[in-house]
Scaffold this motif. Structure first.
Motif, mmCIF file in Angstrom:
data_model
loop_
_atom_site.group_PDB
_atom_site.id
_atom_site.type_symbol
_atom_site.label_atom_id
_atom_site.label_comp_id
_atom_site.label_asym_id
_atom_site.label_seq_id
_atom_site.Cartn_x
_atom_site.Cartn_y
_atom_site.Cartn_z
ATOM 1 N N ARG A 1 0.838 -1.208 0.000
ATOM 2 C CA ARG A 1 0.000 0.000 0.000
ATOM 3 C C ARG A 1 0.866 1.249 0.000
ATOM 4 N N ALA B 1 2.078 1.773 -3.529
ATOM 5 C CA ALA B 1 1.005 2.273 -4.386
ATOM 6 C C ALA B 1 0.755 3.759 -4.143
ATOM 7 N N LYS B 2 0.776 4.154 -2.879
ATOM 8 C CA LYS B 2 0.577 5.569 -2.542
ATOM 9 C C LYS B 2 1.717 6.415 -3.095
ATOM 10 N N VAL C 1 -1.002 5.295 -7.658
ATOM 11 C CA VAL C 1 -1.717 4.341 -8.508
ATOM 12 C C VAL C 1 -2.485 3.365 -7.624
ATOM 13 N N GLU C 2 -3.592 2.850 -8.154
ATOM 14 C CA GLU C 2 -4.359 1.857 -7.416
ATOM 15 C C GLU C 2 -3.621 0.519 -7.412
ATOM 16 N N LEU C 3 -3.837 -0.256 -6.360
ATOM 17 C CA LEU C 3 -3.136 -1.528 -6.206
ATOM 18 C C LEU C 3 -3.376 -2.474 -7.384
ATOM 19 N N ASP C 4 -4.580 -2.431 -7.955
ATOM 20 C CA ASP C 4 -4.875 -3.370 -9.041
ATOM 21 C C ASP C 4 -4.197 -2.989 -10.358
ATOM 22 N N LYS C 5 -3.490 -1.877 -10.368
ATOM 23 C CA LYS C 5 -2.713 -1.474 -11.547
ATOM 24 C C LYS C 5 -1.247 -1.869 -11.422
ATOM 25 N N CYS D 1 -2.881 -6.607 -5.926
ATOM 26 C CA CYS D 1 -1.924 -6.504 -7.035
ATOM 27 C C CYS D 1 -1.923 -7.804 -7.843
#
Length: 229
Positions: free
Chosen positions: A159, A162-163, A167-171, A190
């Motif tokens: 996390r 990602a921050k 970007v969002e984790l699923d990217k 992810c």
């Protein structure tokens, strides 16, 4: 299982995935008369980093690495002296990249992926490990667990990355040669790419999610995510 169309960022583990820790084998051969004790040391390092996180404790990874070396020495009735530790630190501070790393990173960057790293190691002053290895210019962000003081695969580590990357984790696809790392990344949303370097293999059980990508090295991974194989 591949879902490359959703992936914007390739987030790389550093030690062993990008950088070759087998340069430590001569040291372990000298100390223990067996270069494979390197694998024992590394497994203990990972075990105790994760145990500390589960226990709510934190020690910088470099300190823990030295402590694990001394512990393994005691286990083998081998005295680890200050000169040994200095040699160990010197080797750990200048790990070379695997031969497949540079061409694969260039290819993935040219294909439009954003590249970054996430490591258990604490940040260092310049020249950093990746600068010494000649690959730092590929990465827009070099994230460390030092900021959250929890080791991978704790959810907060991914996390945090990602921050930092916005970007969002699923990217994100986490690329690592440690299955426990890809498992942790997948648990928070992810994708996971598992690189089966020597001494790193799949664990197949009923309830263990498998990686989205499995490749023998980073060139093979590039082929898979770019759809050329």
């Amino acid at each position: 299982m591949n879902n490359a169309h959703n992936i914007e960022v390739l987030l790389f583990d550093v030690n062993e995935t990008l950088l070759d820790i087998t340069v430590l084998e001569p040291l372990f051969l000298r100390l223990f008369n067996n270069p494979q004790v390197l694998r024992h040391w590394f497994a203990e390092l990972v075990l105790y980093s994760q145990a500390m996180t589960v226990s709510g404790l934190y020690e910088p990874f470099g300190n823990l690495a030295v402590g694990a070396l001394k512990m393994v020495g005691n286990n083998h009735n081998v005295d680890i002296n200050d000169e040994d530790i200095a040699e160990f630190k010197g080797l750990m501070g200048s790990l070379p990249p695997h031969p497949d790393v540079l061409p694969a990173l260039k290819r993935l960057q040219d294909a439009g992926f954003r590249l970054a790293t996430l490591t258990n190691s604490a940040p260092t002053s310049s020249p950093t490990l990746l600068e010494k290895a000649g690959i730092s210019h590929f990465f827009e962000e070099q994230c460390s667990v030092e900021e959250v003081k929890r080791f991978k695969p704790h959810p907060d580590t991914y996390r945090h990355a990602a921050k930092a990357l916005g970007v969002e984790l699923d990217k994100i696809c986490l690329v690592a040669c440690h299955l426990w790392d890809t498992l942790g990344a997948q648990a928070v949303g992810c994708s996971g790419a598992f690189i089966t370097r020597p001494n790193n293999n799949l664990l197949i059980t009923e309830n263990l999610p498998q990686p989205n990508f499995v490749a023998k090295d980073l060139k093979h991974f590039a082929d898979k995510i770019l759809g050329t194989t």
